[in-house]
Enzyme design. Structure first.
Site, PDB file in Angstrom:
ATOM      1  CB  SER A  37      -0.789  -0.263   1.132  1.00  0.00           C
ATOM      2  OG  SER A  37      -1.606   0.806   1.301  1.00  0.00           O
ATOM      3  CG  ASP A  86      -6.741  -2.457  -3.747  1.00  0.00           C
ATOM      4  OD1 ASP A  86      -7.658  -2.163  -3.063  1.00  0.00           O
ATOM      5  OD2 ASP A  86      -5.669  -2.323  -4.243  1.00  0.00           O
ATOM      6  CG  HIS A  91      -5.730  -2.200  -0.249  1.00  0.00           C
ATOM      7  ND1 HIS A  91      -5.090  -1.907  -1.213  1.00  0.00           N
ATOM      8  CD2 HIS A  91      -4.806  -2.044   1.451  1.00  0.00           C
ATOM      9  CE1 HIS A  91      -4.158  -1.003  -0.578  1.00  0.00           C
ATOM     10  NE2 HIS A  91      -3.891  -1.192   0.833  1.00  0.00           N
TER      11      HIS A  91
END
Length: 823
Positions: free
Chosen positions: A685, A758, A792
């Site tokens: 991330s 995601d 994610h």
């Protein structure tokens, strides 16, 4: 692998709208070596939960990685919610980061005798349990093929049973809650006789939005899986409908209350009769998720069915970044009254950039909710909530200053607003070493949560951060002197947390672990028999008794050594990392290494350098840590602070990133452990963005692996991480932070991994695709791996096997076995 999209009614129509993801057959996933695979598949330690009376402990073991078949179940994307239409179950956690885990095992432990009772779970996917106020029962949801069931467990016998004819609707959460201190549950059901879902036939048409000149920013991060068509809106209205009901857990009777509605959150008052409801209403926005939709707030009397309006709130699609909506918000019940609402209203238009004497005012409204609310406080900064005690004239009011990263807590009497509150805490919200901890709560007989209090003493538990690592504690706070007395602190050679008070007076329950000892529950007796106790301080005896005896599922991992390492950045900022060395490592040997980090923002350098985490925890290996079993050292959780005024800190983001990395690498090399010429870097991330930037702008690493990152920040134009300015206000900052615009400089090997689905709006899958294309087009060395059906965070076992295989092959090729650098 291609992703096919189909429909409940018409495959062509839904393929156009992109609403429903169908599950194909699976093949072609890579698997890592068996030595890594065995550890990857090992079950996690259980999570302990003490019942409200302290008589029993519930140990919950969840499934670490479900199969890709489960992850790939067809689902709908509806205004920030992912829903499986075949059974109405949630396909994502509330944060949108993966499907909720299934419980693999419940075990009830008697805290007096240590006797344990294993619970025989039903077939399906059981969820986490909720204790009743008296500790005699627990409730949990269970997902099966066609519905979400309600099950009740007996805490004494461990027997569980299904409540028949109940199909829960968990779309918006707050699905099941105990009603006061009774044996009843308040639940949200799928409405009976609802009829079929809306048909996709004839639903194809344009998606139209407009803005009529009204200014107002809105965070990019609010736009996750938003509605895109009239058909989406129809599906949202259909699947969002819930029927409120009261379930008697002894007789299994179900009594519906009111009419079906788009019930978002619900919350029962301490009296068990009044229920706060938030009901969503059309028109629905295509720009934000359901949390910002227009809604009506009301109080429902579940005895009479009468509903009293409290507030009618409009669509909040232009809330300032890091701000709050205007109008009433943060509704909650006062724990010490039968039915009294407390809520806040912004006095600065919800915008942190506005300078005002008070940002919020706090209001109170008593039953029957028809009078004018009473103002009970004004806060200089943003109101964060009230913690109640059983004593009506003592509550703790929290506020937070986003501009300074600062927080305050005051002791207040809400029944006498003119009485000045007593300042309890006033410190940086980034502060670790002086963090006083969090209140310990207890449940009253009516089920309400209050701060645990004995006479004029309340209790605090915290992580106990120190320069040597975390040592969790339990403190007693005097409400007279506002001084604390330490009751318990973890030994330095272990990591032991307070988890609750036993039903036996003077006894504590803790969760103990060490580098070599698996997590287990312990009982400790309050006394004055600890070597490091200060004179007069009550602490726990040094010989606790083990309550559980859980074994180590991966003894081979115990050969891994770890140590806390502290050092300084070139500008003097204190930093730290945990250094893991592989099994069989011999001191003085230089080995290849991988650095893992996640940059964090700090308002000042003093807090940026504080150590967090512990080297005494039972070592478990996340996917990147599995590289230890392949001979790598891991420079783990290296401090990567971005320090400065929150309004402008990202002006020097890249320079600070490079300084953080250089300091960590130099220290690891100076220790004599790491080979400077064989270091890789990885991050997820915001850490993925860090990885790509370090590969683009430094020569400290041989290769990088960036997972689920965001590489062109101009696609999050109204802020990213803690950057609050828009791209139009700070264009240079956005461009400089974006490795996409430096793809021609990325010559070191960079592996990009991303989930195809995601759900984080700041890290949409196209970010990795576009960076790959840019690097490839400029002649760089790169590889792109898109994981089907993954959000994610990667959920499925097969996806994580692929990730570990890819990472191992990449680092082996370009780091461990890299040819010597040309000189």
């Amino acid at each position: 692998m291609l992703i096919r999209r189909t429909s409940l009614a018409a495959a062509v129509a839904v393929a156009t709208f992109g609403l429903l993801l169908a599950a194909p057959a699976f093949a072609g996933y890579a698997t890592p070596p068996e030595s890594l695979l065995k550890v990857l598949k090992a079950p996690p330690p259980p999570t302990p939960s003490v019942d409200p009376t302290g008589q029993r402990l519930l140990l919950t073991t969840t499934q670490t990685y479900p199969s890709i078949t489960r992850v790939a179940q067809p689902y709908l994307k509806l205004a920030g919610v992912r829903l499986e239409p075949k059974n109405r179950s949630r396909h994502d956690t509330p944060g949108g980061y993966g499907i909720p885990p299934c419980v693999g095992d419940f075990t009830v432990v008697d805290t007096a005798s240590g006797r344990s009772t294993k619970v025989a779970l039903p077939g399906g996917c059981a969820g986490m349990a909720q204790w009743s106020a008296d500790g005699q029962r627990f409730a949990f949801q269970n997902v099966v093929d066609d519905s979400v069931q309600l099950w009740i467990g007996d805490a004494v016998t461990g027997q569980v049973r299904q409540v028949p004819n109940v199909a829960l609707n968990p779309i918006f959460g707050s699905t099941v809650q105990w009603l006061g201190g009774s044996q009843q549950l308040l639940v949200k059901l799928v409405p009976a006789k609802q009829g079929p879902a809306p048909s996709a036939e004839g639903a194809i048409g344009p998606d139209i939005q407009e803005s009529l000149g009204t200014a107002g920013e809105s965070s990019t991060y609010e736009a996750r899986d938003t509605l895109t068509s009239a058909y989406d809106e129809a599906l949202f209205a259909y699947y969002g409908q819930s029927q409120l009901a009261v379930v008697d857990t002894v007789s299994n009777t179900v009594r519906t209350v009111g009419a079906p509605a788009l019930l978002d959150s619900i919350g029962a008052a301490p009296d068990g009769v009044h229920v706060l409801t938030r009901t969503l209403k059309a028109p629905f926005s295509h720009a934000v998720t359901y949390q910002r939709f227009a809604n009506d707030v009301a109080v429902l009397d579940i005895a009479t069915g009468r509903s009293t309006p409290i507030a009618s709130l409009p669509l909040a699609d232009r809330v300032p970044v890091h701000g709050v909506p205007e109008g009433p918000r943060d509704f909650d019940w006062r724990a010490t009254d039968p039915a009294t609402l407390v809520y806040a209203e912004a006095m600065d238009k919800g915008d942190w950039k506005v300078t005002v004497p008070h940002r919020d005012r706090v209001l109170m409204l008593k039953a029957p909710f028809t009078a004018k609310p009473t103002e009970i406080a004004r806060t200089a900064q943003r109101f964060e909530g009230l913690a109640w005690t059983a004593q009506p004239d003592v509550a703790f009011l929290d506020e937070n200053d986003e501009n300074r990263h600062w927080r305050q807590t005051r002791i207040v009497n809400v029944d006498n607003p003119k009485q000045e509150g007593r300042l309890l805490w006033d410190l940086s919200s980034d502060e670790l070493y002086e963090d006083p901890g969090n209140f310990v709560y207890q449940r009253l007989p009516n089920g309400a949560y209050v701060v645990r209090q004995e006479g004029n003493t309340v209790f605090l538990r915290g992580q106990g951060a120190s320069p040597q690592g975390d040592r969790p504690f339990l403190d007693a706070l005097s409400l007279r002197s506002l001084k604390t007395e330490r009751l318990f602190r973890s030994d330095a050679d272990a990591y032991e947390q307070f988890i609750g008070f036993s039903a036996i007076p003077g006894h504590l329950l803790t969760w103990h672990q060490s580098v070599t000892d698996a997590p287990n529950a312990f009982v400790r007796l309050l006394g004055e028999d600890v070597a490091d106790a200060k004179p007069g301080e009550a602490q726990v005896v040094s010989k606790p008794a083990a309550l559980t005896h859980l074994v180590d599922p991966t003894p081979e991992v115990r050969q891994i050594q770890k140590r806390l390492v502290t050092y300084k950045r070139a500008d003097g900022v204190d930093l730290s990392f945990t250094l893991y060395t592989p099994p069989g490592y011999k001191e003085g040997q230089r080995v290849p290494a991988i650095l893992y980090a996640y940059p964090a923002d700090f308002a000042n350098a003093a807090q940026a350098g504080q150590v967090s985490g512990s080297q005494q925890t039972f070592t478990r290996l996340a996917p990147y840590r599995l590289m230890l079993l392949a001979g790598y050292a891991i420079i783990d959780n290296a401090s990567f602070p971005i320090v400065g005024d929150p309004k402008t800190a990202y002006n020097t983001y890249l320079e600070q990133l490079e300084a953080d990395a250089k300091a960590a690498v130099d220290k690891a090399v100076d220790l004599g452990v790491v080979d400077r010429n064989r270091i890789g870097v990885t991050g997820h991330s915001h850490g993925g963005l860090m990885t790509a930037n370090l590969i683009a702008h430094t020569d400290l690493f041989k290769a990088g692996v960036a997972t689920s990152g965001s590489y062109n920040k101009t696609f999050t134009p109204f802020g990213f991480q803690n950057e609050r300015r828009s791209v139009w206000q700070a264009q240079d900052v956005y461009l400089k932070a974006s490795p996409f615009f430096y793809a021609d400089k990325i010559k070191l090997p960079l592996l990009l991994v991303h989930g195809e689905d995601d759900a984080n709006p700041g890290t949409e899958p196209f970010q990795s695709r576009k960076l790959f294309q840019a690097i490839r087009g400029n002649g760089g060395t790169t590889r792109l791996v898109m994981l089907p059906h993954e959000p994610h965070w990667y959920t499925a076992l097969e996806s994580n096997e692929q990730l570990v295989s890819e990472m191992l092959n990449w680092f082996d090729t370009y780091v461990k076995n890299a040819p010597p650098a040309k000189r």
